[in-house]
Scaffold this motif. Structure first.
Motif, PDB file in Angstrom:
ATOM      1  N   HIS A 176       1.054  -1.239   0.104  1.00 46.98           N
ATOM      2  CA  HIS A 176      -0.058   0.013   0.106  1.00 46.98           C
ATOM      3  C   HIS A 176       0.565   0.873   0.179  1.00 46.98           C
ATOM      4  O   HIS A 176       2.007   1.384   0.908  1.00 46.98           O
ATOM      5  CB  HIS A 176      -1.313  -0.445   1.449  1.00 46.98           C
ATOM      6  N   GLY A 177       1.198   1.995  -1.502  1.00 47.76           N
ATOM      7  CA  GLY A 177       1.536   3.387  -0.810  1.00 47.76           C
ATOM      8  C   GLY A 177       0.685   4.350  -0.658  1.00 47.76           C
ATOM      9  O   GLY A 177      -0.420   4.844  -0.502  1.00 47.76           O
ATOM     10  N   THR A 178       1.392   5.375  -0.352  1.00 42.68           N
ATOM     11  CA  THR A 178       0.634   6.358   0.537  1.00 42.68           C
ATOM     12  C   THR A 178       1.764   8.039   0.711  1.00 42.68           C
ATOM     13  O   THR A 178       3.080   7.511   0.010  1.00 42.68           O
ATOM     14  CB  THR A 178       0.634   5.772   2.327  1.00 42.68           C
ATOM     15  N   ASP A 179       1.035   8.938   0.702  1.00 43.31           N
ATOM     16  CA  ASP A 179       2.663  10.130   0.863  1.00 43.31           C
ATOM     17  C   ASP A 179       2.469   9.994   1.994  1.00 43.31           C
ATOM     18  O   ASP A 179       2.281   9.765   3.430  1.00 43.31           O
ATOM     19  CB  ASP A 179       1.547  11.801   0.561  1.00 43.31           C
ATOM     20  N   SER A 228       2.797   4.312  -7.222  1.00 37.77           N
ATOM     21  CA  SER A 228       1.998   4.908  -8.439  1.00 37.77           C
ATOM     22  C   SER A 228       1.241   5.939  -7.242  1.00 37.77           C
ATOM     23  O   SER A 228       0.491   7.245  -7.860  1.00 37.77           O
ATOM     24  CB  SER A 228       1.034   4.950  -9.021  1.00 37.77           C
ATOM     25  N   TYR A 229       1.059   5.154  -5.231  1.00 37.23           N
ATOM     26  CA  TYR A 229       0.800   6.565  -4.707  1.00 37.23           C
ATOM     27  C   TYR A 229       1.008   7.113  -3.610  1.00 37.23           C
ATOM     28  O   TYR A 229       0.334   7.361  -2.556  1.00 37.23           O
ATOM     29  CB  TYR A 229      -0.232   5.404  -3.821  1.00 37.23           C
ATOM     30  N   THR A 230       2.457   6.450  -3.789  1.00 32.66           N
ATOM     31  CA  THR A 230       2.975   7.214  -3.081  1.00 32.66           C
ATOM     32  C   THR A 230       3.694   8.697  -3.744  1.00 32.66           C
ATOM     33  O   THR A 230       3.167   9.627  -4.732  1.00 32.66           O
ATOM     34  CB  THR A 230       4.743   7.147  -2.962  1.00 32.66           C
ATOM     35  N   SER A 231       3.970   9.694  -2.876  1.00 31.87           N
ATOM     36  CA  SER A 231       4.638  10.865  -2.942  1.00 31.87           C
ATOM     37  C   SER A 231       5.364  11.054  -4.406  1.00 31.87           C
ATOM     38  O   SER A 231       6.282   9.944  -4.865  1.00 31.87           O
ATOM     39  CB  SER A 231       5.855  11.474  -1.889  1.00 31.87           C
ATOM     40  N   GLN A 232       5.467  12.543  -4.702  1.00 30.76           N
ATOM     41  CA  GLN A 232       6.149  12.141  -5.904  1.00 30.76           C
ATOM     42  C   GLN A 232       7.696  12.848  -6.725  1.00 30.76           C
ATOM     43  O   GLN A 232       8.290  12.179  -7.429  1.00 30.76           O
ATOM     44  CB  GLN A 232       5.537  13.650  -6.628  1.00 30.76           C
ATOM     45  N   SER A 233       7.656  12.786  -5.175  1.00 23.25           N
ATOM     46  CA  SER A 233       9.247  13.062  -4.865  1.00 23.25           C
ATOM     47  C   SER A 233      10.421  12.716  -3.625  1.00 23.25           C
ATOM     48  O   SER A 233       9.245  12.700  -3.237  1.00 23.25           O
ATOM     49  CB  SER A 233      10.097  14.754  -5.356  1.00 23.25           C
ATOM     50  N   GLY A 234      11.631  12.655  -3.563  1.00 22.12           N
ATOM     51  CA  GLY A 234      11.457  12.862  -2.473  1.00 22.12           C
ATOM     52  C   GLY A 234      12.122  11.235  -1.854  1.00 22.12           C
ATOM     53  O   GLY A 234      12.028  10.710  -2.346  1.00 22.12           O
TER      54      GLY A 234
END
Length: 511
Positions: free
Chosen positions: A318-321, A360-366
């Motif tokens: 499960h990806g997340t910000d 694809s559900y995680t933060s866009q950078s870092g």
């Protein structure tokens, strides 16, 4: 009338339990015969309330939950008919059985010595024995103080927010307790109504839950009630053996970093890199949250009982910000946290067998964050973007699927609404790194070319600078010969910090 059937009749006419002395006075039989029957712990159990010895009615019989069942040992009966509230005579009607005297039901009732019970008495018996009918008492609500105690779901909790000591009769409510002591308060009443319990039965809930607790003392050890500090609380589920027991707070959570040399770390890392190349893992941590684990374990028990012993637990990503990480570790994954963007299989929390999908559900950078979760997927069905929750199995709205999937024959994506079906077990924090990536052409790519029989060879591509991809000498040809897919990929790749990749090229271009 058979002595066993008569005892059931008397007990169920008195809210499911009766004082032993009063029972003897109402049963005309030999003392030895009475004690022999009452000694059957599968049918009756003993309890003590305010110094009085009670006999409580038990049964293994349940309402059947299988659609189209033709030969089980449970009752084929409409739950709402049992409650006395089914609108079967109204325009919509009811497809479920309303006949206690059907051939199947008569046979089942006789097998369990219950043929003398009327509908109301049978309802009393099943409410205190069939754990699918009533919500359990919320044990996290009974821990701590404040309006919701330590309950992570607070007002949205589907368990009963009522004082445990009030149920057992040991709470001095008027002195020092801020828990609820009234089944008619908004939260308990709404929770019961969501299970279909009519208001007419709410008045008897105190005696019903007291009987449930008494029965719990003689049931399987994993589901019993235990005596501790004179309070009757649900027995805590055993913590996983591999947890660090010195880092398990009574409330809240602890993130325990895994040693890179441990087998546990290697297993999660290998699982991640099965579909995630080109990324460097920074840390893998085990999430240790006692309350979330106990709730998850309880949900697993409930699901296994409802699904004939099958909980169907899976390990999923499960990806997340990254900003949601602490909230998830503390209160679990709540699908509303991520909104409803991209819900092709219905609303809910999305989990995947492949880390690549969850990426694809995680933060866009870092530094990015991805959880590896234990998920009780249970019985699943094909998802649809219009679903607000998993649909019912038989159209009756009494039995629903546990989750939705992208493909019922080979599911890779699972959608879950109930947060108790999830435990966020590991947290992976990672970023784009030095591991070489591999580009594999789409399965139908060759079929779209004029040369159907071309052979493929792997050619490393070194990026001499962030903007200049350099092909090896044997691959330096007319770029116009390359398929647009490769040109676009080179353009995209040149904007990253990746130093090398392996492409699969048609051998004929360089021969």
């Amino acid at each position: 009338m058979d002595t066993t059937a008569l005892i059931y009749k008397v007990l169920c006419a008195h809210n499911g339990s009766f004082e032993l002395g009063e029972l003897r006075a109402n049963i005309s039989t030999m003392e030895d015969d009475l004690e022999s029957v009452l000694g059957n712990q599968e049918m009756f159990t003993r309890a003590v309330s305010k110094g009085n010895k009670l006999i409580v009615a038990k049964t293994k019989m349940r309402l059947c939950r299988a659609n189209g069942c033709s030969g089980c040992s449970n009752l084929h009966l409409c739950k709402f008919y049992l409650y006395g509230t089914c609108p079967s005579n109204q325009r919509q009607g009811c497809s479920l059985c309303h006949e206690l005297t059907s051939e199947h039901n008569i046979r089942v009732l006789r097998e369990h010595y219950l043929e003398e019970l009327d509908r109301k008495e049978l309802c009393t018996l099943l409410l205190q024995n069939d754990n699918a009918l009533l919500p359990p008492v919320c044990f996290t609500y009974n821990k701590g103080s404040g309006e919701y105690g330590y309950c992570p779901d607070k007002g949205s909790c589907r368990r009963l927010h009522v004082c445990e000591r009030y149920i057992t009769g040991t709470c001095a409510a008027e002195v020092d307790c801020d828990r609820s002591h009234d089944f008619y308060e908004p939260h308990p009443l709404n929770t019961l109504q969501q299970r279909g319990v009519p208001n007419e039965l709410v008045a008897s809930m105190l005696s019903t839950y007291r009987n449930i607790q008494a029965i719990g003392h003689t049931n399987d050890a994993s589901n019993t009630l235990c005596k501790k500090d004179s309070d009757c609380l649900l027995k805590s589920k055993a913590l996983p053996s591999h947890w660090d027991k010195s880092s398990v707070p009574e409330t809240g959570f602890k993130r325990v970093a895994l040693q890179s040399s441990s087998a546990e770390h290697k297993n999660i890392l290998d699982l991640f890199h099965q579909t995630m190349t080109g990324f460097s893992v920074k840390t893998i941590e085990r999430v240790q949250n006692r309350i979330l684990w106990e709730v998850f374990s309880w949900q697993g028990d409930v699901m296994r009982k409802a699904n004939a012993g099958k909980g169907n637990e899976k390990q999923l990503f499960h990806g997340t910000d990254s900003k949601h990480v602490d909230a998830i570790c503390r209160q679990n994954i709540a699908w509303r946290m991520g909104g409803t963007r991209g819900t092709p299989y219905g609303q809910g929390s999305y989990f995947s067998k492949d880390a690549k999908f969850s990426h694809s559900y995680t933060s866009q950078s870092g530094v990015r964050s991805m959880f590896v979760c234990r998920v009780l997927v249970g019985n699943y069905t094909q998802g649809h973007s219009s679903y607000l929750c998993p649909p019912s199995k038989d159209g009756s709205h009494t039995i629903s699927y546990d989750s939705c999937v992208d493909d019922i024959y080979n599911p890779a994506v699972f959608v879950v609404v109930g947060k108790h079906q999830v435990y966020p077990e590991y947290l992976i924090q990672y970023r784009e790194g030095s591991r070489p990536g591999t580009y594999v052409p789409p399965p139908n790519f060759v079929q779209n070319q004029s040369h159907h029989n071309m052979h493929w060879t792997s050619i490393p591509v070194m990026l001499s600078s962030p903007a200049t991809p350099v092909l090896p000498n044997n691959a330096r040809g007319d770029v116009a010969k390359l398929h647009p897919t490769y040109s676009a990929l080179l353009h995209t790749t040149s904007q990253t910090n990746i130093q090398s990749m392996t492409f699969y090229w048609p051998f004929s271009l360089f021969s």
